[in-house]
Design a protein around this motif. Structure first.
Motif, short mmCIF file in Angstrom:
data_model
loop_
_atom_site.label_atom_id
_atom_site.label_comp_id
_atom_site.label_asym_id
_atom_site.label_seq_id
_atom_site.Cartn_x
_atom_site.Cartn_y
_atom_site.Cartn_z
N UNK A 73 -0.38 1.54 -3.39
CA UNK A 73 -0.64 0.11 -3.21
C UNK A 73 -0.57 -0.51 -4.60
N UNK A 74 0.59 -1.05 -4.94
CA UNK A 74 0.79 -1.56 -6.29
C UNK A 74 -0.11 -2.76 -6.60
N UNK A 75 -0.46 -3.52 -5.60
CA UNK A 75 -1.33 -4.68 -5.83
C UNK A 75 -2.71 -4.24 -6.31
N UNK A 76 -3.10 -3.05 -5.91
CA UNK A 76 -4.41 -2.52 -6.30
C UNK A 76 -4.31 -1.46 -7.39
N UNK A 77 -3.10 -1.18 -7.85
CA UNK A 77 -2.89 -0.11 -8.84
C UNK A 77 -3.42 1.23 -8.34
N UNK A 78 -3.18 1.51 -7.08
CA UNK A 78 -3.71 2.71 -6.46
C UNK A 78 -2.60 3.60 -5.93
N UNK A 79 -2.84 4.90 -5.99
CA UNK A 79 -1.98 5.89 -5.36
C UNK A 79 -2.90 6.81 -4.56
N UNK A 80 -2.41 7.25 -3.41
CA UNK A 80 -3.23 8.06 -2.52
C UNK A 80 -2.50 9.35 -2.16
N UNK A 81 -3.29 10.34 -1.82
CA UNK A 81 -2.74 11.57 -1.25
C UNK A 81 -3.59 11.93 -0.03
N UNK A 82 -3.03 11.69 1.14
CA UNK A 82 -3.69 12.06 2.38
C UNK A 82 -3.37 13.52 2.67
N UNK A 83 -4.39 14.33 2.80
CA UNK A 83 -4.21 15.76 3.00
C UNK A 83 -4.81 16.16 4.34
N UNK A 84 -3.98 16.63 5.24
CA UNK A 84 -4.42 17.06 6.56
C UNK A 84 -4.21 18.57 6.73
#
Length: 122
Positions: A73-84
């Protein structure tokens, strides 16, 4: 200079899910490639996933393909890693990284976070 801070790690059981987050401070990450790497005890750090600046291209290590999802989410300067569907082999310190090009190698990334521990019990 880009500072990266990971969060979201923890102790879970096999089959559970976790979502890791990485926030970039002081500067937007919208023009950079972001990646996740991990390092298990006694092993070298390895590539997990990477995403281009727009989020339209992603690449995964074979060991996590189909189970992990990287997003940003570039607007929030965030990167995520969803791990299932986590398994004990996923136990490692997970690192967020930023760099100029999409790559699976550590050397392509200029900035690194301190890491967050993920432990999966059987």
């Amino acid at each position: 200079q880009v500072q990266l801070v990971e969060s979201g790690g923890g102790l879970v059981q096999a089959g559970d899910s976790l979502r890791l987050s990485c926030v970039a401070s002081r500067r937007t990450i919208s023009s950079t490639v972001m990646g996740w790497f991990r390092q298990a005890p006694g092993k070298e750090r390895e590539f997990v996933a990477t995403i281009n600046w727009s989020g339209t291209s992603t690449y995964y290590a074979d060991s996590v393909k189909g189970r992990f999802t990287i997003s940003r989410d570039n607007a929030k300067n965030m990167v995520y890693l969803q791990m299932n569907s986590l398994n004990p082999e996923d136990t490692a310190v997970y690192y967020c990284a930023a760099g100029p090009i999409t790559a699976r190698t550590e050397g392509a990334y200029n900035y690194w976070g301190q890491g967050t521990q993920v432990t999966v019990s059987s």
